[in-house]
Design an enzyme around this catalytic site. Structure first.
Site, PDB file in Angstrom:
ATOM      1  N   GLY A 122      48.522  39.568 -91.413  1.00  0.00           N
ATOM      2  CA  GLY A 122      47.666  40.761 -91.390  1.00  0.00           C
ATOM      3  C   GLY A 122      48.458  42.030 -91.125  1.00  0.00           C
ATOM      4  CG  ASP A 172      51.875  41.652-102.162  1.00  0.00           C
ATOM      5  OD1 ASP A 172      52.471  42.725-102.346  1.00  0.00           O
ATOM      6  OD2 ASP A 172      50.761  41.573-101.626  1.00  0.00           O
TER       7      ASP A 172
HETATM    8  C1  GLA Z   1      48.193  44.176-101.367  1.00  0.00           C
HETATM    9  C2  GLA Z   1      48.105  43.476-102.735  1.00  0.00           C
HETATM   10  C3  GLA Z   1      49.127  44.059-103.707  1.00  0.00           C
HETATM   11  C4  GLA Z   1      49.047  45.576-103.765  1.00  0.00           C
HETATM   12  C5  GLA Z   1      49.044  46.184-102.362  1.00  0.00           C
HETATM   13  C6  GLA Z   1      48.795  47.667-102.377  1.00  0.00           C
HETATM   14  O1  GLA Z   1      49.416  43.886-100.767  1.00  0.00           O
HETATM   15  O2  GLA Z   1      48.328  42.095-102.580  1.00  0.00           O
HETATM   16  O3  GLA Z   1      48.930  43.489-104.981  1.00  0.00           O
HETATM   17  O4  GLA Z   1      47.940  46.006-104.505  1.00  0.00           O
HETATM   18  O5  GLA Z   1      48.060  45.582-101.526  1.00  0.00           O
HETATM   19  O6  GLA Z   1      49.832  48.331-102.992  1.00  0.00           O
END
Ligand code: GLA
Length: 388
Positions: A122, A172
């Site tokens: 988180g 990510d």
């Molecule tokens: C989260 C999502 C990503 C991206 C970010 C904001 O981490 O998993 O795909 O959208 O938020 O940039």
């Protein structure tokens, strides 16, 4: 990076299952330097993998059962590959990946596995993407499945979108799989082409300050922002028929057609359009090594996320505000999805001790909460691990 969790996973596996694991893998968390909420708008991002990771050690079984043990939670769960049920727990990330492997036509054997990680949850550092990527990396090897790195990142994103129900973009999972030591990764989220940018910050280091707050409704607010961007595209398309995503809209076009949009939709679009520009500028600036200018872009990004996209929160704003006033800070902004979690800061090495002391003291004074501070260089993406 050596992570002592690898040895713990090896030992715990032997204790739990009576033999050493066949092999161990790991996948890292990430910090996004700039380019927030742009990935699902076909835009640009500039993350780097960090030295915090998830490790998995495991072996195949000769049935369809999966037995997972988490050292962090001291929790064991068994389920069948043939009936994957969502449980609103970390095991959903593992199940989601199995589900996508099956949907892609691969056969997946039952397995025993032990997991441990040191990515704070988180905190906006992508602990869930790291579990997905580590699982996919582990299962690909265990089942001799050939999957290209980009394809694996996409499969993990689908696991999160379809099984977990979070409509995240590709950033990510992509960086957790494809990150490279000493480099940030400049990714075009439309065609997934990327460039590795040497993360040479001279006398500066990347510092993450964890607000230690995670506000509720993160997922629903995230999905709502995504829908607002899509609404913006739908409305702008009436005058700009060639666009398919906010990535295609210039700031001048947005200004010319602002009257098509409600104030809220306009603000959301403005953030995305200007953030994409900032990422492209940041990459050029980083190549020239102008850290002061790079830092200014981080401040601008934060203001845009706070005021136009409205995904920051009071605690994270305090962290940026406190950091900005400290001599030796070049830039600071929220990182990740928002509504809590971490800030990313560029801080002079020589100012680091002072920076730490001021952040901890001042943040506690303003919010009553104890922040945590981490530093990391850019690290490699998922890999096979060996116990030293
Ligand atoms: C989260 C999502 C990503 C991206 C970010 C904001 O981490 O998993 O795909 O959208 O938020 O940039």
């Amino acid at each position: 990076m050596t992570y002592e969790g690898i040895a713990r996973v090896q030992a715990a596996y032997a204790e739990q299952f009576g033999t050493p694991p066949a092999f161990l893998v790991s996948a890292p968390g990430r910090v996004n330097l700039i380019g927030e909420h742009t990935d699902y708008n076909d835009g640009f991002v500039l993350p780097m993998a960090i030295d915090k990771k998830i490790a998995i050690g495991g072996s195949e079984r000769n049935d369809d059962t999966v037995c997972l043990y988490s050292l962090n939670f001291e929790y064991q769960e068994e389920f069948s590959i043939l009936s994957l049920q969502k449980k609103d727990s970390w095991t959903d990330y593992v199940k989601g990946v199995i589900d996508q492997l099956l949907k892609a036509g691969h056969s997946v054997k039952g397995f025993n596995a032990v997991l441990e990680g040191n990515i704070p949850q988180g905190a906006g550092l992508s602990s869930s993407a790291a579990i997905e990527v580590a699982t996919a990396f582990f299962l690909a090897r265990l089942n001799s499945i050939e999957i290209q790195a980009e394809e694996m990142a996409k499969l993990c994103q689908r696991a999160e979108n379809h099984f977990v129900g979070m409509n995240c973009g590709i950033m990510d999972q992509f960086i957790s799989r494809l990150g490279q030591k000493n480099h940030a990764l400049f990714l075009d989220c439309r065609d997934l082409s990327y460039k590795l940018i040497p993360c040479d910050l001279d006398e500066y280091i990347v510092v993450m300050c964890n607000s230690n707050v995670e506000h509720k409704l993160v997922d629903s607010a995230y999905n709502e922002r995504r829908a607002q961007c899509e609404e913006g595209v739908r409305l702008l398309k009436t005058k700009l028929p060639d666009i398919t995503a906010l990535r295609d809209v210039s700031f001048a076009q947005l200004e010319n057609h602002a009257s098509l949009l409600s104030p809220i939709i306009y603000q959301r679009c403005k953030h995305v359009v200007t953030e994409n520009e900032r990422v492209k500028t940041a990459v050029n600036i980083l190549r020239k090594g102008d850290i002061a200018a790079f830092g200014q872009l981080l401040y601008q990004s934060h203001a845009s996320l706070r005021d136009d996209y409205e995904v920051s929160c009071e605690e994270v704003d305090h962290l940026v505000d406190i950091a900005q006033a400290i001599e030796g800070t070049a830039g600071a902004r929220m990182t990740g999805g928002g509504f809590g979690g971490c800030t990313v800061n560029l801080v002079k090495k020589s100012a680091m001790e002072h920076f730490k002391a001021v952040i901890l003291k001042e943040y506690k004074k303003r919010t009553g909460i104890t922040a945590e501070i981490y530093t990391s260089k850019a690290e490699d993406g998922a890999r096979i691990e060996t116990v030293e």
